[in-house]
Design a protein around this motif. Structure first.
Motif, PDB file in Angstrom:
ATOM      1  N   GLY A  12       0.873  -1.176   0.000  1.00  0.00           N
ATOM      2  CA  GLY A  12       0.000   0.000   0.000  1.00  0.00           C
ATOM      3  C   GLY A  12       0.906   1.221   0.000  1.00  0.00           C
ATOM      4  N   LEU A  13       0.362   2.363   0.364  1.00  0.00           N
ATOM      5  CA  LEU A  13       1.172   3.590   0.361  1.00  0.00           C
ATOM      6  C   LEU A  13       2.423   3.448   1.218  1.00  0.00           C
ATOM      7  N   ALA A  14       2.270   2.872   2.427  1.00  0.00           N
ATOM      8  CA  ALA A  14       3.420   2.764   3.332  1.00  0.00           C
ATOM      9  C   ALA A  14       4.529   1.935   2.679  1.00  0.00           C
ATOM     10  N   GLY A  15       4.164   0.758   2.163  1.00  0.00           N
ATOM     11  CA  GLY A  15       5.162  -0.143   1.573  1.00  0.00           C
ATOM     12  C   GLY A  15       5.851   0.468   0.372  1.00  0.00           C
ATOM     13  N   ILE A  16       5.075   1.052  -0.543  1.00  0.00           N
ATOM     14  CA  ILE A  16       5.734   1.539  -1.770  1.00  0.00           C
ATOM     15  C   ILE A  16       6.551   2.803  -1.506  1.00  0.00           C
ATOM     16  N   ASN A  34      -0.591  -9.595  -0.653  1.00  0.00           N
ATOM     17  CA  ASN A  34      -1.670 -10.576  -0.857  1.00  0.00           C
ATOM     18  C   ASN A  34      -3.026  -9.950  -1.187  1.00  0.00           C
ATOM     19  N   GLU A  35      -3.056  -8.641  -1.409  1.00  0.00           N
ATOM     20  CA  GLU A  35      -4.285  -7.920  -1.783  1.00  0.00           C
ATOM     21  C   GLU A  35      -5.434  -8.155  -0.815  1.00  0.00           C
ATOM     22  N   SER A  36      -5.116  -8.249   0.452  1.00  0.00           N
ATOM     23  CA  SER A  36      -6.166  -8.439   1.459  1.00  0.00           C
ATOM     24  C   SER A  36      -6.722  -7.113   1.953  1.00  0.00           C
ATOM     25  N   GLN A  37      -5.963  -6.033   1.781  1.00  0.00           N
ATOM     26  CA  GLN A  37      -6.395  -4.707   2.247  1.00  0.00           C
ATOM     27  C   GLN A  37      -6.433  -3.733   1.070  1.00  0.00           C
ATOM     28  N   HIS A  38      -7.350  -2.755   1.169  1.00  0.00           N
ATOM     29  CA  HIS A  38      -7.543  -1.875   0.010  1.00  0.00           C
ATOM     30  C   HIS A  38      -7.572  -0.393   0.358  1.00  0.00           C
ATOM     31  N   TYR A 151       2.826   1.017  -9.626  1.00  0.00           N
ATOM     32  CA  TYR A 151       4.033   0.661  -8.862  1.00  0.00           C
ATOM     33  C   TYR A 151       4.178  -0.853  -8.760  1.00  0.00           C
ATOM     34  N   ARG A 152       3.040  -1.529  -8.547  1.00  0.00           N
ATOM     35  CA  ARG A 152       3.122  -3.004  -8.464  1.00  0.00           C
ATOM     36  C   ARG A 152       3.550  -3.600  -9.804  1.00  0.00           C
ATOM     37  N   GLU A 153       3.072  -3.000 -10.892  1.00  0.00           N
ATOM     38  CA  GLU A 153       3.498  -3.472 -12.232  1.00  0.00           C
ATOM     39  C   GLU A 153       5.006  -3.310 -12.390  1.00  0.00           C
ATOM     40  N   ALA A 191       4.438  -3.500   6.669  1.00  0.00           N
ATOM     41  CA  ALA A 191       3.615  -2.338   6.282  1.00  0.00           C
ATOM     42  C   ALA A 191       2.261  -2.855   5.801  1.00  0.00           C
ATOM     43  N   GLU A 192       1.568  -3.584   6.692  1.00  0.00           N
ATOM     44  CA  GLU A 192       0.359  -4.298   6.255  1.00  0.00           C
ATOM     45  C   GLU A 192      -0.936  -3.555   6.477  1.00  0.00           C
ATOM     46  N   GLY A 193      -0.887  -2.260   6.850  1.00  0.00           N
ATOM     47  CA  GLY A 193      -2.142  -1.559   7.134  1.00  0.00           C
ATOM     48  C   GLY A 193      -2.908  -2.317   8.203  1.00  0.00           C
ATOM     49  N   PHE A 194      -4.217  -2.448   8.000  1.00  0.00           N
ATOM     50  CA  PHE A 194      -5.050  -3.135   8.990  1.00  0.00           C
ATOM     51  C   PHE A 194      -4.670  -4.623   9.122  1.00  0.00           C
ATOM     52  N   GLY A 195      -3.959  -5.159   8.122  1.00  0.00           N
ATOM     53  CA  GLY A 195      -3.466  -6.544   8.197  1.00  0.00           C
ATOM     54  C   GLY A 195      -2.549  -6.761   9.392  1.00  0.00           C
ATOM     55  N   LEU A 196      -2.103  -5.679  10.006  1.00  0.00           N
ATOM     56  CA  LEU A 196      -1.232  -5.758  11.195  1.00  0.00           C
ATOM     57  C   LEU A 196      -1.849  -6.617  12.306  1.00  0.00           C
ATOM     58  N   LYS A 211     -13.196   1.928   9.266  1.00  0.00           N
ATOM     59  CA  LYS A 211     -13.643   1.599   7.912  1.00  0.00           C
ATOM     60  C   LYS A 211     -14.189   2.851   7.227  1.00  0.00           C
ATOM     61  N   GLY A 212     -13.884   2.979   5.953  1.00  0.00           N
ATOM     62  CA  GLY A 212     -14.399   4.116   5.181  1.00  0.00           C
ATOM     63  C   GLY A 212     -14.997   3.635   3.882  1.00  0.00           C
ATOM     64  N   GLU A 213     -16.118   4.264   3.498  1.00  0.00           N
ATOM     65  CA  GLU A 213     -16.725   3.940   2.204  1.00  0.00           C
ATOM     66  C   GLU A 213     -16.908   5.216   1.396  1.00  0.00           C
ATOM     67  N   LEU A 214     -16.799   5.067   0.085  1.00  0.00           N
ATOM     68  CA  LEU A 214     -16.923   6.187  -0.844  1.00  0.00           C
ATOM     69  C   LEU A 214     -17.849   5.789  -1.990  1.00  0.00           C
ATOM     70  N   GLY A 285     -12.773   0.463   2.401  1.00  0.00           N
ATOM     71  CA  GLY A 285     -11.408   0.107   2.844  1.00  0.00           C
ATOM     72  C   GLY A 285     -11.293   0.375   4.328  1.00  0.00           C
ATOM     73  N   ILE A 286     -10.261  -0.211   4.937  1.00  0.00           N
ATOM     74  CA  ILE A 286     -10.067  -0.003   6.383  1.00  0.00           C
ATOM     75  C   ILE A 286      -8.845   0.883   6.584  1.00  0.00           C
ATOM     76  N   ARG A 287      -9.059   2.058   7.150  1.00  0.00           N
ATOM     77  CA  ARG A 287      -7.929   2.958   7.429  1.00  0.00           C
ATOM     78  C   ARG A 287      -7.183   2.446   8.661  1.00  0.00           C
ATOM     79  N   PRO A 288      -5.851   2.391   8.587  1.00  0.00           N
ATOM     80  CA  PRO A 288      -5.089   1.975   9.783  1.00  0.00           C
ATOM     81  C   PRO A 288      -4.880   3.176  10.711  1.00  0.00           C
ATOM     82  N   GLY A 313      -3.244   6.259   9.099  1.00  0.00           N
ATOM     83  CA  GLY A 313      -4.510   6.889   9.468  1.00  0.00           C
ATOM     84  C   GLY A 313      -5.308   7.419   8.302  1.00  0.00           C
ATOM     85  N   THR A 314      -5.848   8.629   8.484  1.00  0.00           N
ATOM     86  CA  THR A 314      -6.747   9.202   7.475  1.00  0.00           C
ATOM     87  C   THR A 314      -5.986  10.042   6.453  1.00  0.00           C
ATOM     88  N   ARG A 315      -4.670  10.184   6.638  1.00  0.00           N
ATOM     89  CA  ARG A 315      -3.911  11.102   5.779  1.00  0.00           C
ATOM     90  C   ARG A 315      -2.604  10.478   5.269  1.00  0.00           C
TER      91      ARG A 315
HETATM   92  C1  LIG Z   1     -12.435   5.496   2.234  1.00  0.00           C
HETATM   93  C2  LIG Z   1     -11.061   6.041   2.494  1.00  0.00           C
HETATM   94  C3  LIG Z   1     -10.747   7.344   2.114  1.00  0.00           C
HETATM   95  C4  LIG Z   1      -9.474   7.847   2.348  1.00  0.00           C
HETATM   96  N1  LIG Z   1      -9.167   9.095   1.885  1.00  0.00           N
HETATM   97  C5  LIG Z   1      -7.899   9.580   2.052  1.00  0.00           C
HETATM   98  C6  LIG Z   1      -7.545  10.843   1.508  1.00  0.00           C
HETATM   99  O1  LIG Z   1      -8.343  11.515   0.862  1.00  0.00           O
HETATM  100  N2  LIG Z   1      -6.266  11.276   1.718  1.00  0.00           N
HETATM  101  C7  LIG Z   1      -5.336  10.542   2.421  1.00  0.00           C
HETATM  102  O2  LIG Z   1      -4.197  10.985   2.573  1.00  0.00           O
HETATM  103  N3  LIG Z   1      -5.652   9.338   2.937  1.00  0.00           N
HETATM  104  C8  LIG Z   1      -6.916   8.841   2.769  1.00  0.00           C
HETATM  105  N4  LIG Z   1      -7.242   7.620   3.273  1.00  0.00           N
HETATM  106  C9  LIG Z   1      -6.254   6.940   4.136  1.00  0.00           C
HETATM  107  C10 LIG Z   1      -5.156   6.285   3.343  1.00  0.00           C
HETATM  108  O3  LIG Z   1      -5.723   5.591   2.295  1.00  0.00           O
HETATM  109  C11 LIG Z   1      -4.346   5.378   4.297  1.00  0.00           C
HETATM  110  O4  LIG Z   1      -3.669   6.183   5.235  1.00  0.00           O
HETATM  111  C12 LIG Z   1      -3.307   4.536   3.545  1.00  0.00           C
HETATM  112  O5  LIG Z   1      -3.880   3.928   2.451  1.00  0.00           O
HETATM  113  C13 LIG Z   1      -2.686   3.467   4.431  1.00  0.00           C
HETATM  114  O6  LIG Z   1      -1.717   2.790   3.664  1.00  0.00           O
HETATM  115  P1  LIG Z   1      -1.000   1.458   4.176  1.00  0.00           P
HETATM  116  O7  LIG Z   1      -0.010   1.095   3.159  1.00  0.00           O
HETATM  117  O8  LIG Z   1      -0.548   1.651   5.574  1.00  0.00           O
HETATM  118  O9  LIG Z   1      -2.179   0.381   4.266  1.00  0.00           O
HETATM  119  P2  LIG Z   1      -2.908  -0.443   3.103  1.00  0.00           P
HETATM  120  O10 LIG Z   1      -3.275   0.431   1.976  1.00  0.00           O
HETATM  121  O11 LIG Z   1      -3.998  -1.202   3.772  1.00  0.00           O
HETATM  122  O12 LIG Z   1      -1.777  -1.424   2.565  1.00  0.00           O
HETATM  123  C14 LIG Z   1      -1.367  -2.551   3.262  1.00  0.00           C
HETATM  124  C15 LIG Z   1      -1.022  -3.629   2.245  1.00  0.00           C
HETATM  125  O13 LIG Z   1      -0.488  -4.764   2.908  1.00  0.00           O
HETATM  126  C16 LIG Z   1      -1.018  -5.944   2.324  1.00  0.00           C
HETATM  127  N5  LIG Z   1      -0.930  -7.046   3.315  1.00  0.00           N
HETATM  128  C17 LIG Z   1      -1.494  -7.069   4.545  1.00  0.00           C
HETATM  129  N6  LIG Z   1      -1.173  -8.216   5.190  1.00  0.00           N
HETATM  130  C18 LIG Z   1      -0.380  -8.935   4.343  1.00  0.00           C
HETATM  131  C19 LIG Z   1       0.274 -10.208   4.424  1.00  0.00           C
HETATM  132  N7  LIG Z   1       0.229 -10.988   5.511  1.00  0.00           N
HETATM  133  N8  LIG Z   1       0.981 -10.636   3.339  1.00  0.00           N
HETATM  134  C20 LIG Z   1       1.090  -9.872   2.225  1.00  0.00           C
HETATM  135  N9  LIG Z   1       0.496  -8.652   2.113  1.00  0.00           N
HETATM  136  C21 LIG Z   1      -0.228  -8.183   3.148  1.00  0.00           C
HETATM  137  C22 LIG Z   1      -2.438  -5.520   1.971  1.00  0.00           C
HETATM  138  O14 LIG Z   1      -3.019  -6.358   0.986  1.00  0.00           O
HETATM  139  C23 LIG Z   1      -2.254  -4.089   1.489  1.00  0.00           C
HETATM  140  O15 LIG Z   1      -2.004  -4.005   0.101  1.00  0.00           O
HETATM  141  C24 LIG Z   1      -8.501   7.055   3.020  1.00  0.00           C
HETATM  142  C25 LIG Z   1      -8.808   5.738   3.366  1.00  0.00           C
HETATM  143  C26 LIG Z   1     -10.069   5.230   3.114  1.00  0.00           C
HETATM  144  C27 LIG Z   1     -10.376   3.796   3.465  1.00  0.00           C
END
Ligand SMILES: Cc1cc2nc3c(=O)[nH]c(=O)nc-3n(C[C@H](O)[C@H](O)[C@H](O)COP(=O)(O)OP(=O)(O)OC[C@H]3O[C@@H](n4cnc5c(N)ncnc54)[C@H](O)[C@@H]3O)c2cc1C
Length: 347
Positions: A12-16, A34-38, A151-153, A191-196, A211-214, A285-288, A313-315
């Motif tokens: 996700g954003l954190a990982g890339i 593993n595309e479990s979080q979005h 980025y994944r490509e 960097a698994e987001g809610f997968g943590l 959780k957030g919906e759009l 999606g689930i915001r961490p 989080g949300t940003r």
């Molecule tokens: C509805 C909604 C609206 C939002 N709007 C904004 C906005 O306008 N501006 C903003 O800045 N932020 C916004 N956010 C928040 C922002 O999207 C998050 O802060 C950010 O996406 C978190 O990124 P992440 O990489 O930590 O988590 P994620 O995006 O959840 O990425 C984690 C990745 O880890 C993978 N993973 C987890 N467990 C495993 C495992 N065991 N093995 C392999 N892979 C695994 C998951 O599949 C996922 O791809 C919004 C979020 C939501 C849900």
């Protein structure tokens, strides 16, 4: 056995964004996904330095923006894709009192750089706006769905991503290395987001999922070229499509879209939108998020080459580059992490 400097779990954003720092410093890595979080692929992608409910700036707003925007610009070039859409955010005033609060905020030293003192009264009749709008400066939208997909490509082309679930119990520790499958790594970053919540090394940390919906609506008569913030955001995507959101739900952790969220968003939208529209999509999606609204960055207490990058989080768009850089400097340069983001605040 393939030797790499880093294993990263999650793209996700954190990982890339962490991968980007690694690339900059010529470190080798492999990513598991593993595309479990979005969260990152469905998120609104807005960057906005102001909390528009309370008229305050977000933590380290300027530092975050100054660091983040050049990184997204660089990503646009390396991925050959447009990602950063500069677009103003207009805050709709519901009352004269809100207008007054805005002017008060305009005079505060850390806010004045981000708030325009001019009240805008639109000629557009599709929005109810008796008290006009205030314009936030320095805002925009990163197309995070395109960023993550491209980025994944790119990682796939370089054979740097394994599309599998990372299985925590299969890690082997040697004195200074981590062995997983056919990889031998110096460090591992989670960097698994809610997968943590499934990660036995770090799931003691107080991640509080939100959780957030759009919705995406098609509104041919709306014709606005700014992001509108009322009780919900209305974000233009082009081709008369607009994203509407988002909801905040602290109880439901299922990945599914719900009728409840759709109804909530439409009720809020209908309070200020006066034109016809149709709903064409809904995502969830689930915001961490973390209770103290600060990221979770740091080192495992016992396994010293194991790290976490989470709690965006949300940003995530603004804070992601900031914390990715801090983690790298901590691992490679032994520079201390800021206390506000360091997970040892929960020890
Ligand atoms: C509805 C909604 C609206 C939002 N709007 C904004 C906005 O306008 N501006 C903003 O800045 N932020 C916004 N956010 C928040 C922002 O999207 C998050 O802060 C950010 O996406 C978190 O990124 P992440 O990489 O930590 O988590 P994620 O995006 O959840 O990425 C984690 C990745 O880890 C993978 N993973 C987890 N467990 C495993 C495992 N065991 N093995 C392999 N892979 C695994 C998951 O599949 C996922 O791809 C919004 C979020 C939501 C849900």
């Amino acid at each position: 056995m393939e030797k790499v400097d880093y294993i990263i779990v999650g793209s996700g954003l954190a990982g890339i964004l962490f991968c980007e720092v690694l690339k900059l410093h010529n470190k080798s890595f492999v990513v598991f996904e593993n595309e479990s979080q979005h969260s990152s692929t469905v998120g609104g992608g807005l960057y906005n330095p102001v909390v528009l409910k309370r008229f305050t700036t977000i933590w380290k707003a300027k530092e975050q923006l100054d660091l983040a925007l050049p990184i997204y610009h660089k990503l646009e070039q390396s991925l050959n894709t447009k990602l950063d859409y500069k677009i103003p955010v207009y805050r709709l005033f519901a009352s004269v009192e809100e207008q007054n609060n805005w002017f008060e905020a305009c005079n505060k030293p850390n806010l004045s750089q981000f708030l325009s003192t001019e009240i805008i009264y639109p000629t557009n009749t599709t929005i109810k706006s008796n008290c006009g709008f205030g314009k936030v400066l320095g805002t925009g939208r990163i197309d995070t769905a395109t960023l993550i997909r491209s980025y994944r490509e790119h990682l796939e082309n370089n054979k740097q991503i394994i599309k599998e679930t990372f299985v925590y119990s299969e890690i082997t520790f040697t004195i200074s290395k981590i062995i997983y499958n056919e990889y031998e790594a110096l460090h591992i970053v989670f960097a698994e987001g809610f997968g943590l919540t499934k990660n036995p090394f770090f799931n003691y940390l107080p991640l509080r999922p939100t959780k957030g919906e759009l919705l995406t609506i098609h509104a041919p008569d709306l014709k606005i070229d700014f992001v509108l913030k009322s009780s919900v955001f209305l974000i233009p995507l082009g081709n008369d499509l607009y994203r509407v959101g988002a909801t905040y739900d602290w109880d439901d952790t299922s990945p599914n879209i719900t009728v409840k969220a759709r109804d909530e968003l439409l009720i809020k939208l209908d309070k200020f939108l006066k034109c016809d529209y149709s709903v064409v999509d809904q995502v969830a999606g689930i915001r961490p998020t973390v209770k103290d609204r600060r990221p979770l960055v740091g080192q495992h207490q016992h396994h010293k080459n194991m790290y976490i990058l989470n709690g965006l989080g949300t940003r995530g768009v603004m804070i992601g580059p900031y914390v990715a850089k801090q983690l790298f400097n901590f691992v490679e340069g032994r520079k201390p992490l800021e206390t506000e983001i360091n997970i040892n605040r929960f020890n």
